[in-house]
Design an enzyme around this catalytic site. Sequence first.
Site, PDB file in Angstrom:
ATOM      1  N   HIS A   1      45.019  30.740  47.152  1.00 14.86           N
ATOM      2  CA  HIS A   1      44.682  31.809  46.219  1.00 14.86           C
ATOM      3  C   HIS A   1      45.894  32.652  45.840  1.00 14.86           C
ATOM      4  CE1 HIS A   1      40.769  30.781  48.134  1.00 14.86           C
ATOM      5  NE2 HIS A   1      40.467  30.695  46.861  1.00 14.86           N
TER       6      HIS A   1
ATOM      7  N   HIS B   1      43.583  35.813  54.140  1.00 15.64           N
ATOM      8  CA  HIS B   1      42.514  35.852  53.142  1.00 15.64           C
ATOM      9  C   HIS B   1      41.394  34.896  53.549  1.00 15.64           C
ATOM     10  CE1 HIS B   1      41.007  34.745  48.885  1.00 15.64           C
ATOM     11  NE2 HIS B   1      40.362  35.819  49.311  1.00 15.64           N
TER      12      HIS B   1
END
Lengths: 392, 117
Positions: free
Chosen positions: B80, B61
């Site tokens: 995240h 990510h």
Amino acid sequence: MGFSKVIRSFLDDRFDTKLAGDLINKQVYKRLPPHTGWAHVFGSLALVLFLSQTVTGILLLMYYRPTPDEAHASIQFITGEAKFGWLYRQVHAWGATLMIASVLFHMIRTYFMGAYKKPRELTWVTGVLLFIGTIGFGFTGYLLPWNQVAFWATTVGTDSASKVPYIGDWLQYFLRGGDAVGAETLSRFFVVHVIILPWILLGTVAVHLFLMRLNNLATMERVGEEKPTPRECGIPFFPVHVAKEAVVMVLLVAVLVTLSVVSPWEIGEPANPLMTPPHIKPEWYFLPSYQLLKYFEGSSGALLGILACSVPFALLIFWPFLDRGKERHPRKRPLAVSVGILGLTAAVFLGYLGHISETDVTFFGQKYHITLMGWPEKITGDVGASPPLIDH
Amino acid sequence: MGIPAMMYLWPAARGGSTNVEVEGAIDLKPGRSKTLQVGSKAVIVVRERSGFLAFSAVCTHLGCLVKWDADSKKFLCPCHAAVFDGNGKVVSGPPPAPLEAYVVKEIGDKVYVAPPA
């Protein structure tokens, strides 16, 4: 003959000092539009903060060493050993955040008063470039202490660059100076922070100020119907407006020193490239983008997220050429004012969500866990936040 | 002037070993993990009962390093909340791609990891 007369005579023999004096007097004693008030001091405030950042930055450079092995230790030395080093470091760190805030308030005032309209479009564009440059200062300077938060915030920040279409991977590689954040990244960020950006900003400030003095401050009259401010109605730049700015500067020094003492920035743990700390968050001015990026998932989502974060800046730059109405008064520009209020509200809301995400908060006596996406989940009993990750 | 300057600024490859011994791997208990540097990248090595697994520890990510959760047998990203399974595939969260698998070689009582060919 007195010393000042000797100097005067020396200059008179070589330059047209009367012309130079007239030019300076014209600027110093010019009249500003009648609505000029306290809201007009933020531009000067940003300029003074830029000068303060330059001076404190030069002082910090005397001891700072931009290598992974020495950067964190040199910050510790500045804070603990060098006389008043703690103060210069704190004033520099707080100055950065106040400078961004000043530039923001200055832009907000300019926007809502319609001062970006013809003939001042280029003054606005250079102002937006200064805003982007100031954020660039924040981004590059944040890494220099080489602590855990700085290292991983920069890792995430530079990783975002890889989502730019076609050139993303190259861009990330170029920014980092390699595959991962390391010694080359620190060198690059250091050079950009202390050499490249200061000169670019200085040049842009010069153009911005020149354009501003050339066109004077905007009045509240319609575009094309502005009249020169009569001497009896205008506010004297000197001494009235300069006095207001002086008051704000004194307050600024007081606020900077108070914040440095009452709420000092921590040095933090040295960077560890093999361990990401939980819940790293960027500085407040990146929080809206940080939160917005979370809502875009998957490969196409990342691209959309980058686009969503870039559009506001593009809009800001081109806004004077999009909003071509003649009115300046906010009450007569409902669309532009609504767009401005909507944009500001969205930024504040997203920033706040980013700030409280992955934490527990209490609203009206009820405890909630705020998820990554910013949704509140009721906490019942003693159940806390998400469980900590297992250590090795 | 411009082209040589750009070529100068383009990061020069530093090289570094890409076939790295996992120090203390043999003492690693099943279910435990170790993160190490391979070249310029962080790699996470997990010891399972069946042997060793190695993946890039860099979350696909935004580049944070994942950790191994022995209880759920999943890789978790602290930034995240991304979750990858024991094979590096995305289970949940925003990552666009699985974790990159590394090659593991056990020679005697030593373990080496290397990037995929």
